[in-house]
Write an enzyme that holds these catalytic residues in place. Structure first.
Site, PDB file in Angstrom:
ATOM      1  N   CYS A   1       0.846  -1.194   0.000  1.00  0.00           N
ATOM      2  CA  CYS A   1       0.000   0.000   0.000  1.00  0.00           C
ATOM      3  C   CYS A   1       0.886   1.250   0.000  1.00  0.00           C
ATOM      4  O   CYS A   1       1.629   1.473  -0.947  1.00  0.00           O
ATOM      5  CB  CYS A   1      -0.988  -0.030   1.161  1.00  0.00           C
ATOM      6  SG  CYS A   1      -2.381   1.125   0.962  1.00  0.00           S
TER       7      CYS A   1
ATOM      8  N   HIS B   1      -3.564  -5.109  -0.434  1.00  0.00           N
ATOM      9  CA  HIS B   1      -3.090  -5.637   0.835  1.00  0.00           C
ATOM     10  C   HIS B   1      -3.047  -7.159   0.769  1.00  0.00           C
ATOM     11  O   HIS B   1      -4.082  -7.815   0.885  1.00  0.00           O
ATOM     12  CB  HIS B   1      -4.023  -5.206   1.968  1.00  0.00           C
ATOM     13  CG  HIS B   1      -3.903  -3.762   2.334  1.00  0.00           C
ATOM     14  ND1 HIS B   1      -3.072  -3.320   3.343  1.00  0.00           N
ATOM     15  CD2 HIS B   1      -4.494  -2.663   1.811  1.00  0.00           C
ATOM     16  CE1 HIS B   1      -3.167  -1.996   3.432  1.00  0.00           C
ATOM     17  NE2 HIS B   1      -4.016  -1.571   2.511  1.00  0.00           N
TER      18      HIS B   1
ATOM     19  N   GLU C   1      -2.059  -9.208   2.983  1.00  0.00           N
ATOM     20  CA  GLU C   1      -2.470  -9.796   4.264  1.00  0.00           C
ATOM     21  C   GLU C   1      -3.987  -9.855   4.411  1.00  0.00           C
ATOM     22  O   GLU C   1      -4.504 -10.543   5.295  1.00  0.00           O
ATOM     23  CB  GLU C   1      -1.839  -9.018   5.430  1.00  0.00           C
ATOM     24  CG  GLU C   1      -2.476  -7.689   5.767  1.00  0.00           C
ATOM     25  CD  GLU C   1      -2.031  -6.535   4.876  1.00  0.00           C
ATOM     26  OE1 GLU C   1      -2.352  -5.384   5.209  1.00  0.00           O
ATOM     27  OE2 GLU C   1      -1.368  -6.781   3.841  1.00  0.00           O
TER      28      GLU C   1
END
Length: 217
Positions: free
Chosen positions: A90, A197, A199
């Site tokens: 990001c 992202h 994750e």
């Protein structure tokens, strides 16, 4: 031999979810990796792999890094001088650019020539920030970290209002369509960055993280 993966903590968001995703990916891939969330320049400079997350405004993230004495220098040493594998996430990806234009001009690292500019969808009715799940359009010649998704076009999770407009098209590894093409991933040499992202991107994110943990550029 256990490698150290430094996830840099400079006050930009909750890093717990990122650390847990990296730990899970290492475990499932049977890779000996020590995941270390750290703000210590010495740990970053000596890490085998470096991850720079980022949430919020470009300028705030840059100032957060500058507030930790020696942290930017440690990044330069590890990534640029030693050639350690680097993943920016990001705003961590955006900081790879020459400069960001959010709240005025702010210098980036200059690793990927280009500017971080506001997303301006050509199609009316699309909201900013660009938020949610979108399909990735991966460059045809591929990249080792973006090639393990199988026959289906991978979906990834985004939340951002700015993106990296790279000067060199070859530095753009993937885009996403949101009323026009938006940069989704950039990279060169030992460095890669994702606007999405990993994750939070479930199967797509875990595949990318696993590939990064084993990547030998």
């Amino acid at each position: 031999m256990t490698e150290t993966v430094a996830i840099i903590d400079y006050g930009s968001g909750n890093l717990r979810s990122a650390a847990k995703a990296f730990e899970r990916a290492a475990r499932e891939a049977s890779l000996a990796r020590k995941i270390s969330v750290t703000a210590e320049p010495e740990v970053v400079a000596n890490a085998d792999r470096v991850v720079l997350p980022g949430v919020g405004a470009f300028r705030d993230c840059r100032e957060g890094l500058e507030a930790r004495d020696g942290l930017i220098e440690a990044l330069e040493e590890s990534v640029r001088q030693k050639g350690r594998p680097f993943l920016g996430i990001c705003v961590g990806m955006q900081l790879m650019a020459s400069q960001g234009l959010e709240h005025g001009k702010t210098a980036g690292f200059g690793w990927i020539p280009g500017e971080v500019v506001q997303v301006v969808p050509a199609q009316e009715g699309l909201k900013i920030p660009h938020m949610g799940w979108n399909e990735l359009d991966i460059r045809a010649d591929g990249h080792p970290l973006l090639s393990g998704f199988g026959p289906q076009r991978p979906h990834a999770y985004f939340v951002h209002s700015y993106h990296l407009a790279a000067e060199n098209p070859e530095d753009v590894l993937a885009t996403v369509t949101y009323g026009g093409a938006i940069t989704a991933a950039v990279g060169r040499d030992n460095m890669i960055g994702t606007q999405f992202h990993p994750e939070k991107s479930q199967r797509t994110g875990l595949a990318l993280i696993s590939a990064f943990l084993g990547w030998a550029p």
